[in-house]
Design a protein around this motif. Sequence first.
Motif, PDB file in Angstrom:
ATOM      1  N   GLY A 196      62.036  22.655  80.560  1.00 30.09           N
ATOM      2  CA  GLY A 196      61.741  23.475  79.384  1.00 30.09           C
ATOM      3  C   GLY A 196      62.384  22.933  78.134  1.00 30.09           C
ATOM      4  N   SER A 197      63.573  22.346  78.257  1.00 32.64           N
ATOM      5  CA  SER A 197      64.278  21.803  77.093  1.00 32.64           C
ATOM      6  C   SER A 197      63.524  20.627  76.481  1.00 32.64           C
ATOM      7  N   THR A 198      62.997  19.736  77.332  1.00 32.85           N
ATOM      8  CA  THR A 198      62.260  18.587  76.803  1.00 32.85           C
ATOM      9  C   THR A 198      60.976  19.042  76.108  1.00 32.85           C
ATOM     10  N   ILE A 199      60.296  20.019  76.687  1.00 30.78           N
ATOM     11  CA  ILE A 199      59.053  20.503  76.080  1.00 30.78           C
ATOM     12  C   ILE A 199      59.353  21.238  74.768  1.00 30.78           C
ATOM     13  N   ALA A 200      60.457  21.975  74.715  1.00 23.80           N
ATOM     14  CA  ALA A 200      60.830  22.666  73.474  1.00 23.80           C
ATOM     15  C   ALA A 200      61.129  21.658  72.368  1.00 23.80           C
ATOM     16  N   PHE A 201      61.832  20.574  72.718  1.00 27.04           N
ATOM     17  CA  PHE A 201      62.094  19.513  71.730  1.00 27.04           C
ATOM     18  C   PHE A 201      60.780  18.942  71.212  1.00 27.04           C
ATOM     19  N   GLY A 202      59.866  18.631  72.122  1.00 25.65           N
ATOM     20  CA  GLY A 202      58.589  18.036  71.730  1.00 25.65           C
ATOM     21  C   GLY A 202      57.755  18.962  70.865  1.00 25.65           C
ATOM     22  N   SER A 203      57.778  20.249  71.173  1.00 21.31           N
ATOM     23  CA  SER A 203      56.962  21.196  70.402  1.00 21.31           C
ATOM     24  C   SER A 203      57.446  21.276  68.955  1.00 21.31           C
ATOM     25  N   ILE A 204      58.769  21.183  68.752  1.00 20.91           N
ATOM     26  CA  ILE A 204      59.293  21.215  67.378  1.00 20.91           C
ATOM     27  C   ILE A 204      59.046  19.879  66.667  1.00 20.91           C
ATOM     28  N   ALA A 205      59.262  18.764  67.382  1.00 20.31           N
ATOM     29  CA  ALA A 205      59.102  17.442  66.756  1.00 20.31           C
ATOM     30  C   ALA A 205      57.668  17.208  66.287  1.00 20.31           C
ATOM     31  N   THR A 206      56.682  17.753  67.022  1.00 20.82           N
ATOM     32  CA  THR A 206      55.280  17.542  66.623  1.00 20.82           C
ATOM     33  C   THR A 206      54.779  18.618  65.651  1.00 20.82           C
ATOM     34  N   SER A 207      55.624  19.593  65.362  1.00 20.72           N
ATOM     35  CA  SER A 207      55.188  20.657  64.442  1.00 20.72           C
ATOM     36  C   SER A 207      55.665  20.424  63.002  1.00 20.72           C
ATOM     37  N   VAL A 208      56.587  19.469  62.801  1.00 15.22           N
ATOM     38  CA  VAL A 208      57.087  19.236  61.447  1.00 15.22           C
ATOM     39  C   VAL A 208      56.006  18.549  60.611  1.00 15.22           C
ATOM     40  N   PRO A 209      56.010  18.766  59.285  1.00 18.76           N
ATOM     41  CA  PRO A 209      54.950  18.216  58.419  1.00 18.76           C
ATOM     42  C   PRO A 209      54.791  16.693  58.523  1.00 18.76           C
ATOM     43  N   ALA A 210      55.885  15.982  58.744  1.00 15.00           N
ATOM     44  CA  ALA A 210      55.806  14.520  58.762  1.00 15.00           C
ATOM     45  C   ALA A 210      54.933  13.999  59.887  1.00 15.00           C
ATOM     46  N   PHE A 211      54.777  14.766  60.958  1.00 14.62           N
ATOM     47  CA  PHE A 211      54.002  14.265  62.085  1.00 14.62           C
ATOM     48  C   PHE A 211      52.536  14.050  61.717  1.00 14.62           C
ATOM     49  N   LYS A 212      52.010  14.848  60.772  1.00 14.27           N
ATOM     50  CA  LYS A 212      50.616  14.651  60.344  1.00 14.27           C
ATOM     51  C   LYS A 212      50.433  13.264  59.739  1.00 14.27           C
ATOM     52  N   GLY A 213      51.460  12.792  59.031  1.00 11.20           N
ATOM     53  CA  GLY A 213      51.396  11.455  58.448  1.00 11.20           C
ATOM     54  C   GLY A 213      51.329  10.376  59.517  1.00 11.20           C
ATOM     55  N   VAL A 214      52.046  10.610  60.639  1.00  9.56           N
ATOM     56  CA  VAL A 214      52.017   9.650  61.743  1.00  9.56           C
ATOM     57  C   VAL A 214      50.604   9.538  62.304  1.00  9.56           C
ATOM     58  N   PHE A 215      49.945  10.679  62.479  1.00  9.64           N
ATOM     59  CA  PHE A 215      48.598  10.642  63.040  1.00  9.64           C
ATOM     60  C   PHE A 215      47.602   9.998  62.071  1.00  9.64           C
ATOM     61  N   GLN A 216      47.781  10.243  60.775  1.00 13.23           N
ATOM     62  CA  GLN A 216      46.893   9.608  59.793  1.00 13.23           C
ATOM     63  C   GLN A 216      47.034   8.086  59.862  1.00 13.23           C
ATOM     64  N   LEU A 217      48.258   7.631  60.124  1.00 12.13           N
ATOM     65  CA  LEU A 217      48.502   6.190  60.254  1.00 12.13           C
ATOM     66  C   LEU A 217      47.782   5.647  61.498  1.00 12.13           C
ATOM     67  N   ILE A 218      47.840   6.401  62.576  1.00 12.30           N
ATOM     68  CA  ILE A 218      47.173   5.969  63.813  1.00 12.30           C
ATOM     69  C   ILE A 218      45.660   5.914  63.620  1.00 12.30           C
ATOM     70  N   GLN A 219      45.128   6.868  62.865  1.00  9.39           N
ATOM     71  CA  GLN A 219      43.676   6.905  62.627  1.00  9.39           C
ATOM     72  C   GLN A 219      43.177   5.667  61.887  1.00  9.39           C
TER      73      GLN A 219
END
Length: 439
Positions: A305-328
């Motif tokens: 549960g701790s690893t999934i909780a970390f991941g859920s927060i890390a992918t919810s921050v605004p900067a993550f959208k920029g990462v996906f735009q880069l991948i696209q």
Amino acid sequence: MDILGIFGILLGILTIILFIIKKFNIIIAAPIATIVVLLFNSVPILETVFGKENSYMTALAGFIASNFAIFLLGSILAKYMDKSGATVSIANNVLSVVGTKNPYNALVALFIISAILTYGGINVFVIIFALIPMAKPIFRELNISWKLVTIPVFGGTSTFTMTMLPGAPSLHNIVPSTALGTTLTAAPLIGIVTSIVAVVFLLVFMKFALAKSLRKKETFNVDEKVESSDATAKRELPSFIISLLPIIVLLGIILLFSSVSNIIIVALIVSIVLSAILFRKQIDQQIEVLNLGANESLSSTITTGSTIAFGSIATSVPAFKGVFQLIQSIPGPPVLSLMLGTGLIGGITASAVGAIGISVANFAPIYLEMGLNPETVHRAIAIGSGALSIVPYSGFLIIFNNLTGLTMKDTFKNGFISISVTHWLAMTVIVIMALLGLA
């Protein structure tokens, strides 16, 4: 693009990996790494970590609420199988069939059993709770390195039967099916071709790893703290049929009543009660077995549960959208960036199912608008989710290590190759098929 925010995500991932290497408990490492991510993303820290909505704590609590019963009951059943000597009895029978002259046959048998159970819809945690105690006596008898157990178990449970083969009733196949309106057999050609490639690769890798281990003269060697079968081996063992009965009943109930909600919990309870009755001659102190199983399940549940909780927060921050735009912006067929984006989420969250849930909600609509076939999107997201699902803070890997008594150094390389590299090959196949107009 929020460079500082992206740096914070990377620093958070490095922090959690460093803490694992330094042997900190993931329960401590995950919230600290989460705070590191938040420090660089201009997000309220206390509210995001401890808040009652959309926070680290609610993500952790949500996982525990959904999964604790399975972890608790699975751990208790595994203790009954181990302490009674049932695992030794089953292992002896398996060895009488596959023989002891060729250890490769035993690895392939374990691989096939793992794959069949997963394709039958059995939860992967239930499978490893049941299989690891059974596999240990086989490896001891064959006197081959216990570290090799990673390959058949990971390859059988977490590759082609989990994400590729059409029709699998796994969450990795159900979640995209529900979200996209596709069937569980979506994109059958892609699923079958990638499955064939995955099986061939895993069988070749298993043979290569075994040969390398034998050349280095590695033998069975287990941490004495987790070794318990020496005592059971000297007792009167239950018969093969009696030993196998709780597992047969477990699988039978799950498969026959798969449409009933919470059927896994019911099946585990029935199997535990049956074990308590069948193994009463072998186990004098059943309270001790129950307590051991309960204690170990607590750590396993909170760790994952701790690893999934970390991941859920890390992918919810605004900067993550920029990462996906880069991948696209990566050149090539669109399906490539879809799989890479999903795989990246899998790496951050250390959860393939979590990656699928995020991808179908956020990425799939974009690719459907680009003209991709929904069935192709379904299969691509499922397969992409496994690309980085094995990382040092993966709950599945940590629980596997706890059950086997192996260390991260013993299991990470073989686990990564068995799961991640296999998925990379499958992704390559999909890209080639897309370029040929077959996907």
